[in-house]
Enzyme design. Structure first.
Site, mmCIF file in Angstrom:
data_model
loop_
_atom_site.group_PDB
_atom_site.id
_atom_site.type_symbol
_atom_site.label_atom_id
_atom_site.label_comp_id
_atom_site.label_asym_id
_atom_site.label_seq_id
_atom_site.Cartn_x
_atom_site.Cartn_y
_atom_site.Cartn_z
ATOM 1 C CD GLU A 184 15.914 -0.527 4.271
ATOM 2 O OE1 GLU A 184 16.523 -1.349 4.053
ATOM 3 O OE2 GLU A 184 15.932 0.822 3.547
ATOM 4 C CG LEU B 246 11.290 -1.457 10.069
ATOM 5 C CD1 LEU B 246 12.315 -1.374 8.092
ATOM 6 C CD2 LEU B 246 11.616 -0.587 10.609
ATOM 7 C CD GLN C 126 5.492 -14.809 9.946
ATOM 8 O OE1 GLN C 126 5.026 -14.785 9.120
ATOM 9 N NE2 GLN C 126 4.667 -15.159 11.100
ATOM 10 C CG LEU D 34 7.181 1.480 -0.861
ATOM 11 C CD1 LEU D 34 7.780 0.472 -2.429
ATOM 12 C CD2 LEU D 34 6.119 -0.097 -0.517
ATOM 13 C CG MET E 268 -1.772 -1.379 0.971
ATOM 14 S SD MET E 268 -3.391 -1.272 2.189
ATOM 15 C CE MET E 268 -2.425 -0.951 3.943
ATOM 16 N N GLY E 269 1.646 1.507 -0.032
ATOM 17 C CA GLY E 269 3.059 2.362 -0.183
ATOM 18 C C GLY E 269 3.813 3.129 0.862
ATOM 19 C CG HIS F 102 6.764 -1.955 2.286
ATOM 20 N ND1 HIS F 102 7.354 -1.047 3.473
ATOM 21 C CD2 HIS F 102 5.675 -3.023 2.010
ATOM 22 C CE1 HIS F 102 5.678 -1.274 3.551
ATOM 23 N NE2 HIS F 102 4.937 -2.282 2.916
ATOM 24 N NE ARG G 108 -2.339 1.730 10.052
ATOM 25 C CZ ARG G 108 -2.740 0.834 8.952
ATOM 26 N NH1 ARG G 108 -2.877 -0.545 9.248
ATOM 27 N NH2 ARG G 108 -3.876 0.837 8.691
HETATM 28 O O1 PAF Z 1 -0.244 -5.658 3.742
HETATM 29 C C1 PAF Z 1 -0.257 -4.747 2.870
HETATM 30 O O2 PAF Z 1 0.387 -3.871 2.764
HETATM 31 C C2 PAF Z 1 -2.339 -5.114 2.561
HETATM 32 O O3 PAF Z 1 -2.701 -5.535 3.263
HETATM 33 C C3 PAF Z 1 -1.420 -5.591 1.106
HETATM 34 C C4 PAF Z 1 -1.347 -6.732 1.234
HETATM 35 C C5 PAF Z 1 -0.732 -4.860 -0.299
HETATM 36 C C6 PAF Z 1 -2.839 -5.617 0.148
HETATM 37 O O4 PAF Z 1 -3.975 -4.181 0.015
#
Ligand code: PAF
Length: 280
Positions: free
Chosen positions: A35, A184, A148, A33, A30-31, A37, A187
């Site tokens: 480390e 991390l 995870q 981002l 969901m952006g 991600h 939020r």
């Molecule tokens: O973990 C997330 O960021 C979201 O729940 C996902 C898997 C991208 C689905 O919107």
């Protein structure tokens, strides 16, 4: 790296990759981002020829009083991070392309999604499974990578994938933590310094439980009592749940099975809702 805004374009792009015999990985995000991600994108890049990152703040997984409108959106920084981590394309659709007027098809997983997050965020996983299934159908990747950190999300997506014979490999990357142990999360940026200090109690409670299990403790009530005791010492922290469950079914367990049982915690730190977990 290509940025693609439309479903039809990413479908064509992914089709070309498959036709060229490339192994394709999808990293749904969901952006905003961080480390964590970035590590998932790197993990994907190590296992595939082409990595597609999706960035879509999915309205369907937010409840009416949740943070959809204020969820951080940082497109330029996100694109730089994707490119540096080895993504080949970023898919960043608009809401109207994913959920056009009249959209009416949703997917619900009805067991693993029920406890824990399912209790306090009843429509959350319906939104997650719907968007993930949709992204998987659009891209048709060989593998999809999730963190995870969202342990129940991982379990729900694996179950959906098995139940619906999606034929995609679900790869799970470990939770990344700051040096002080804080997991991390996009939020975390909502937290003030004082709130962050109290929020550290989540990872400390998890570490303490893990230590106890390493020392031989298997009794769920003892472990949960110790974790909640540690959390209760911080005045900004309100525990939503602290539960030991099976890592796949999310069902409560009677006794810890090392490597299979997971301590999952959700708590409010003032008005910020955080989750964390540890496999015991
Ligand atoms: O973990 C997330 O960021 C979201 O729940 C996902 C898997 C991208 C689905 O919107």
């Amino acid at each position: 790296m290509q940025t693609i805004a439309f479903v039809s374009e990413i479908q064509a792009h992914a089709k070309n990759l498959r036709a060229a015999g490339k192994r394709v990985a999808l990293v749904p995000t969901m952006g905003a981002l961080h480390e964590g991600h970035v590590s998932l994108i790197r993990l994907a890049a190590g296992r595939a020829d082409a990595v597609i990152v999706s960035i879509f703040v999915n309205p369907a997984q937010f409840g009416p009083n949740e943070d959809f409108t204020r969820y951080p959106r940082e497109m330029d920084a996100d694109l730089q991070k994707c490119e540096a981590a080895g993504a080949h394309a970023v898919f960043m659709p608009g809401v109207e392309d994913i959920y056009p007027k009249g959209y009416s098809t949703f997917i619900t997983e009805e067991t693993v999604a029920k406890p824990l997050e399912g209790v306090s965020r009843p429509a959350h996983f319906r939104g997650v499974t719907t968007i993930v299934a949709k992204l998987l159908n659009i891209v048709r990747p060989d593998l999809a990578v999730f963190g995870q950190k969202d342990a129940q999300q991982v379990a729900v997506i694996k179950k959906m994938s098995t139940d619906l014979c999606l034929g995609v490999e679900i790869v799970v990357g470990p939770t990344l933590r700051d040096a002080d142990g804080m997991a991390l999360s996009s939020r975390n940026r909502y937290l003030t310094a004082a709130q962050r200090a109290d929020a550290l109690s989540l990872s400390r409670a998890l570490s303490r439980a893990k230590e106890m299990v390493t020392a031989g403790e298997r009794r769920v009530d003892r472990l949960v009592a110790e974790a909640t005791h540690l959390l209760a010492q911080h005045r900004r922290v309100r525990v939503i749940y602290a539960a030991i469950v099976d890592r796949d079914s999310m069902e409560a367990v009677r006794e810890v099975v090392p490597g299979r049982s997971l301590l999952a915690i959700a708590a409010w730190v003032d008005e910020v809702r955080l989750i964390d977990n540890e496999i015991l």
